[in-house]
Design an enzyme around this catalytic site. Structure first.
Site, PDB file in Angstrom:
ATOM      1  N   SER A 138       0.834  -1.193   0.000  1.00 17.88           N
ATOM      2  CA  SER A 138       0.000   0.000   0.000  1.00 17.88           C
ATOM      3  C   SER A 138       0.874   1.250   0.000  1.00 17.88           C
ATOM      4  O   SER A 138       1.695   1.430  -0.895  1.00 17.88           O
ATOM      5  CB  SER A 138      -0.966  -0.052   1.190  1.00 17.88           C
ATOM      6  OG  SER A 138      -2.016   0.867   1.034  1.00 17.88           O
ATOM      7  N   ASP A 144      -9.948  -5.146  -4.236  1.00 17.82           N
ATOM      8  CA  ASP A 144      -9.394  -4.121  -3.356  1.00 17.82           C
ATOM      9  C   ASP A 144     -10.255  -2.852  -3.390  1.00 17.82           C
ATOM     10  O   ASP A 144     -10.334  -2.181  -4.421  1.00 17.82           O
ATOM     11  CB  ASP A 144      -7.959  -3.795  -3.789  1.00 17.82           C
ATOM     12  CG  ASP A 144      -7.206  -2.967  -2.768  1.00 17.82           C
ATOM     13  OD1 ASP A 144      -7.845  -2.231  -2.013  1.00 17.82           O
ATOM     14  OD2 ASP A 144      -5.966  -3.061  -2.749  1.00 17.82           O
ATOM     15  N   HIS A 194      -7.915  -5.655   0.127  1.00 13.47           N
ATOM     16  CA  HIS A 194      -6.656  -4.934   0.374  1.00 13.47           C
ATOM     17  C   HIS A 194      -5.843  -5.715   1.404  1.00 13.47           C
ATOM     18  O   HIS A 194      -5.854  -5.405   2.597  1.00 13.47           O
ATOM     19  CB  HIS A 194      -6.967  -3.523   0.865  1.00 13.47           C
ATOM     20  CG  HIS A 194      -5.798  -2.588   0.820  1.00 13.47           C
ATOM     21  ND1 HIS A 194      -5.142  -2.262  -0.347  1.00 13.47           N
ATOM     22  CD2 HIS A 194      -5.163  -1.897   1.816  1.00 13.47           C
ATOM     23  CE1 HIS A 194      -4.170  -1.406  -0.087  1.00 13.47           C
ATOM     24  NE2 HIS A 194      -4.158  -1.176   1.224  1.00 13.47           N
TER      25      HIS A 194
END
Length: 223
Positions: free
Chosen positions: A115, A169, A200
């Site tokens: 991320s 996601d 995610h």
């Protein structure tokens, strides 16, 4: 120098993985991944998991948490915290320099992140002045792409990149990962792209695919 969690899989490691966590997490987040990722017979590795600084995150109503840069809205690339991103890149440069001082050659150093951490791994790796082993970008995107394009390092031409992304996601839509893949390939980077039926997060299949990629690009006989 950032505070870090470190795990060494054997004595006198000559390969290092600098792994950056996501927003709101810390360096302990990916510690449990090490035994799942490392395969029997691998040479000694040092995993370095730095803690991002604590900062106010505008998107989260100014709440203070660990983050590599500020976020201003749900559109991650609309208005970007370029100053924060570049400050984190400089912090990762310092970690790379420390690994070099410990006897790990730059081409045996892998930058990885999830991320926000993956965004910084990309930004730092593509600009680094010495050849690296590669970049791992999980559930992430390429930040400040125009700025990075103007500062691409000649030493990283053809640098291999592993991108893994969840097809479900909701935080960093897979389209951003696909766009990152296209941009990197346009710049001449060989990208291994993998999509997984997950949100995610990181899954066992992804770690298995990543381990195979690491064997080829970090631990190959030429390294």
């Amino acid at each position: 120098m950032l505070d870090c969690v470190e795990i060494t899989t054997g004595e006198r490691p000559l390969h290092s993985v600098i792994w950056l966590h996501g927003l709101g997490a810390d360096g302990h987040d990916f510690e449990p991944m090490v035994p799942e990722l490392v395969r029997p017979g691998w040479p000694s590795l040092r995993f370095v998991f730095p803690h991002a600084p604590v900062r106010a995150i505008t998107l989260n109503a100014g709440m203070r948490m660990r983050g590599w840069y500020d976020l201003f809205g749900l559109s991650l690339t609309a208005v970007e915290d370029e100053a924060g991103i570049l400050a984190s890149v400089a912090a990762i440069e310092a970690l790379i320099a420390r690994e070099r001082s410990r006897g790990v050659e730059s081409h045996r150093i892998l930058l990885a992140g999830f991320s926000q951490g993956g965004a910084i791994a990309l930004a730092a790796g593509l600009q680094h002045a010495e050849r690296l082993a590669g970049i791992v970008a999980l559930s992430t995107y390429l930040p400040i792409a125009t700025r990075i394009e103007s500062r691409l390092s000649d030493m990283q031409k053809g640098l291999p990149v592993f991108i893994g992304h969840g097809a479900l996601d909701p935080i960093v839509p897979q389209l951003l990962g696909q766009t990152t893949r296209q941009q990197l390939e346009h710049w001449g980077h060989p990208v291994e792209w993998q999509s997984y039926a997950m949100p995610h997060s990181v899954c066992a299949e992804e770690l298995n695919d990543l381990a195979g990629w690491m064997e080829r690009h970090l631990l190959g006989e030429q390294r």
